[in-house]
Design an enzyme around this catalytic site. Structure first.
Site, short mmCIF file in Angstrom:
data_model
loop_
_atom_site.label_atom_id
_atom_site.label_comp_id
_atom_site.label_asym_id
_atom_site.label_seq_id
_atom_site.Cartn_x
_atom_site.Cartn_y
_atom_site.Cartn_z
N GLY A 1 0.82 -1.21 0.00
CA GLY A 1 0.00 0.00 0.00
C GLY A 1 0.85 1.24 0.00
O GLY A 1 2.08 1.19 0.03
N GLY B 1 -0.31 10.70 3.13
CA GLY B 1 0.50 11.91 3.04
C GLY B 1 1.60 11.81 2.01
O GLY B 1 2.49 12.64 1.99
N PHE C 1 4.08 9.98 1.91
CA PHE C 1 5.40 9.86 2.53
C PHE C 1 6.22 8.74 1.88
O PHE C 1 7.42 8.77 1.90
CB PHE C 1 5.25 9.57 4.02
CG PHE C 1 5.00 10.81 4.83
CD1 PHE C 1 5.58 12.02 4.49
CD2 PHE C 1 4.20 10.76 5.95
CE1 PHE C 1 5.36 13.15 5.24
CE2 PHE C 1 3.97 11.89 6.71
CZ PHE C 1 4.55 13.10 6.35
N ASP D 1 -8.84 10.33 15.40
CA ASP D 1 -9.19 9.85 14.06
C ASP D 1 -9.53 8.37 14.11
O ASP D 1 -9.06 7.59 13.30
CB ASP D 1 -8.04 10.11 13.08
CG ASP D 1 -8.47 9.88 11.63
OD1 ASP D 1 -9.68 10.04 11.35
OD2 ASP D 1 -7.62 9.51 10.80
#
Length: 743
Positions: A386, A390, A392, A506
């Site tokens: 995956g 963000g 990154f 979250d």
């Protein structure tokens, strides 16, 4: 009677044919013989068919909750022709490094019982932590004891999770003194790991726990001093492992030695003055000590105590400080975080266990304090699974081989080349947070790679990925107990975070990971990334991004994030689980969601949802955050439901659902639809208009009679679309019953 027939007694008028699976080859028989492998009990009437033992139970499943296991199974396909089928449980403890197993022993308890079970489920408690067990579930009936065939059973293999130690049962008093009491105790019967420390709580009996003192000890003995002479004190002790504190022991009452009246009368003001000076020196030393031990980026607590009435009271100070290079993973009871002052006894609050990495001036110091550095040569990356939030980098699966340990699978998050210093700090910030948690329902950090490139975060590998995707792939495939078990695991993880003073902000099914044993673990602690890059987030009027569909109203409006707002989010996660990954509020816009929730609307019950679970969801969605349950209460409630599966059989009934359920806002206001096509368009299912018409559903009155099977015949094969249409139909039925909408 001729062969093949029998007469049980001379008074019988006619001969009877031998019952099934029996025969007679002789005339004038009074009974028939059973065929091979068939039997008859002594008290079975001769007219009853011969029977045989049942086959093994089927489809046994397990749900592990720390050191408890819930077992559930389906009755045998072949009952042997009898109705008196029952079940026996055999528990075996197995070594991880071999196939050798031994009986579990008498300390293991079975609820309701271990043998002659009539139900197809049992709860096994008081197991050991981190231990492999095999459970054999055997089916028996009235003739099983007569058969030489092997036992008919199904096996279930489980590994228990980390758990807190059992309560301490034996506490002894040592040599008494007038101002102190010495205590010793035995280690808990089930330590469930290495005991890190003991906590001793005590208070004067007359106080009735209005004020108490806490002492920490690494050993199984302690001296409580500064006590009143000839006074009774209540003591309770509990142990702590990496999993947290166990329960307190029962209350033990001990007394200090008396002191003579003369000695008491001889006391003068000199000791009082000495006490005053001593207290002043101690306070000065405490302040100086904390100032000297503080370091940049990690603020030092300073306590200033005023208003002490020295001549009339004696004061005892328990100063709990944080270690210079470490942190405590112990659970902290909320009431122990308060300052206690009564009768001259003060307990200063301990430092909360979660430490915000942002308080460190140098982020690298936080990372290396809470996360272990791993040499990149120990890691083998196998495949990409995956993309990290963000942008990154990537998330990969791989293997980790540490010195002296077996190689095991891990997940690896990488920071792609060309990163800025802020990106690196934000990326490693998640490791600084995650490394502070040690709980079976929170994703475990193995370590970080910061001294070479790429920079990596290494965590345990969760085979089934994120919970929302996993549920969508397996729509309708789990039992209710399995779903409740998943919810219980998530709540247990959140309870640990709440106990440590950490607010997730979250919590959503996409941020829960699932392993091969269906154990759910809370993950994704990189909130700064979530707020900026999560597609579910939306700008609020106060700026910044938050995931609207999962966030409590007060957090949206005033950015008040607390454990209570996490509880609201947990209610949404419950809805996601029970609807197998359905998107909360469907295609409603974020602004519509905010407006509807503020007006008091709530998500409707998912299909086939137990009433007890939906009520818990509604409790989590209370507008007043103080009215929402605590995670401790949620875990307790789910435990009760798991122990009593029959309580999950009462489903939410469409005719008595509460009237303020959230229905999707259509373009025509209420659910007064002028045509089937208009209705389908309003719920974003317009693609099925033609097939509905061709199948004869040309009016809304006909639509209200549709069942889930009818939808399949129409051609609505996607489970998510079926649920969406049926939810809308149920809402229309409710309004019809209430007389609020004509058809």
């Amino acid at each position: 009677c001729r062969p093949g027939f029998f007469k049980a007694s001379p008074q019988s008028e006619a001969c009877s044919k031998c019952p099934p699976h029996s025969y007679t080859l002789e005339e004038a028989s009074t009974s028939c013989h059973c065929e091979e492998s068939y039997y008859r009990k002594d008290n079975d009437p001769p007219t009853m068919a011969c029977t045989r033992p049942p086959s093994a139970p089927r489809n046994a499943i397990s749900n592990v909750n720390e050191t408890s296991v819930f077992l559930e199974w389906i009755p045998p396909a072949d009952t042997g022709g009898r109705k008196d089928v029952s079940y026996n449980i055999v528990c075996k403890k197995c070594r991880s490094d071999s196939s050798l197993c031994e009986e579990c022993g008498s300390h293991v308890r079975y609820l309701p019982q271990v043998a002659a079970l009539k139900n197809t489920s049992v709860m096994v408690v008081d197991l050991l932590a981190h231990t492999n067990y095999t459970f054999e579930i055997e089916a028996v009936n009235g003739v099983s004891a007569l058969s030489p065939t092997p036992r008919q059973f199904v096996s279930v293999n489980v590994t228990t999770n980390q758990a807190a130690p059992s309560p301490i049962s034996v506490v002894k008093k040592g040599k008494p003194a007038k101002n102190s009491i010495s205590l010793s105790w035995h280690e808990p019967d089930r330590p469930n790991g290495i005991i890190l420390e003991y906590e001793i709580k005590y208070f004067e009996k007359e106080d009735q726990e209005t004020s108490y003192t806490i002492i920490k000890s690494k050993d199984t003995e302690v001296i409580a001093d500064g006590l009143k002479p000839a006074s009774a004190y209540i003591f309770q002790i509990r142990a702590r492992t990496a999993a947290g504190y166990g329960g307190f022991s029962r209350r033990f009452e001990f007394e200090t030695s008396p002191i003579s009246v003369a000695a008491s009368n001889d006391q003068s003001q000199v000791p009082i003055i000495a006490v005053s000076v001593t207290v002043g020196v101690i306070l000065l030393a405490v302040v100086v000590g904390f100032l000297l031990s503080g370091r940049r980026g990690s603020p030092s607590p300073i306590y200033i105590i005023t208003g002490l009435d020295i001549p009339n009271n004696t004061y005892y100070f328990d100063l709990i400080s944080r270690r210079r290079c470490g942190y405590s993973k112990a659970k902290q009871d909320p009431e122990e975080e308060k300052m206690h002052f009564h009768n001259g006894h003060i307990k200063l609050p301990g430092v909360r266990t979660y430490i915000d990495p942002h308080t460190y001036e140098d982020p690298n110091q936080a990372v290396h304090e809470f996360a272990k550095e791993i040499d990149a040569s120990c890691i083998t990356i196998e495949r990409v699974i995956g993309a990290e939030k963000g942008e990154f980098g990537e998330v990969c699966s791989g293997r980790l081989k540490l010195h002296g340990k077996r190689e095991f699978p891990v997940a690896i998050k990488t920071l792609k080349a060309g990163y800025t210093e802020k990106q690196r700090r934000d990326f490693l910030g998640e490791a600084s947070i995650m490394g502070q948690f040690d709980h079976p329902n929170i994703i475990h950090l193995e370590g970080v790679v910061t001294k070479s490139k790429p920079v990596m975060i290494v965590t345990e590998y969760m085979e089934n990925g994120s919970l929302d995707t996993f549920l969508k792939k397996n729509d309708g495939q789990f039992t209710m107990i399995q779903l409740v078990g998943m919810l219980r695991g998530i709540a247990s993880g959140m309870r640990h975070l709440s106990d440590m003073g950490y607010v997730h902000r979250d919590l959503a099914a996409r941020n829960i990971l699932v392993n091969s044993n269906l154990v759910c673990k809370v993950s994704d602690f990189g909130l700064s990334r979530v707020l900026e890059d999560d597609p579910e987030a939306a700008y609020t009027t106060r700026g910044g991004k938050i995931p609207i569909r999962w966030t409590a109203p007060e957090a949206i409006a005033f950015r008040k994030f607390t454990s209570a707002s996490d509880v609201w989010s947990y209610g949404i996660v419950m809805w996601e689980v029970m609807s197998y990954g359905e998107r909360p509020y469907w295609e409603m816009t974020n602004q519509d969601v905010i407006k509807a929730v503020e007006e008091g609307y709530r998500l409707p019950s998912p299909m086939d949802c137990p009433a007890a679970l939906y009520q818990l969801m509604l409790d989590c969605w209370q507008k007043d955050r103080n009215s929402r349950p605590k995670f401790e209460e949620i875990v307790s409630m789910l435990d009760k439901l798991i122990r009593n599966p029959s309580s999950l059989k009462t489903l939410v009934n469409a005719s008595n659902r509460v009237s303020n359920l959230l229905v999707e806002h259509s373009t025509v206001g209420t659910n007064h639809y002028r045509s089937v096509g208009e209705w389908l368009e309003a719920i974003k299912m317009g693609r099925y208009t033609e097939t509905f018409m061709e199948s004869g559903y040309t009016s809304m009155e006909a639509v209200t009679q549709i069942t889930i099977e009818d939808l399949r015949l129409v051609g609505v094969t996607l489970a998510g679309h079926q649920k969406k249409i049926m939810n809308s139909i149920q809402e229309i039925r409710v309004q019809l019953v209430n007389g609020t909408v004509p058809v």
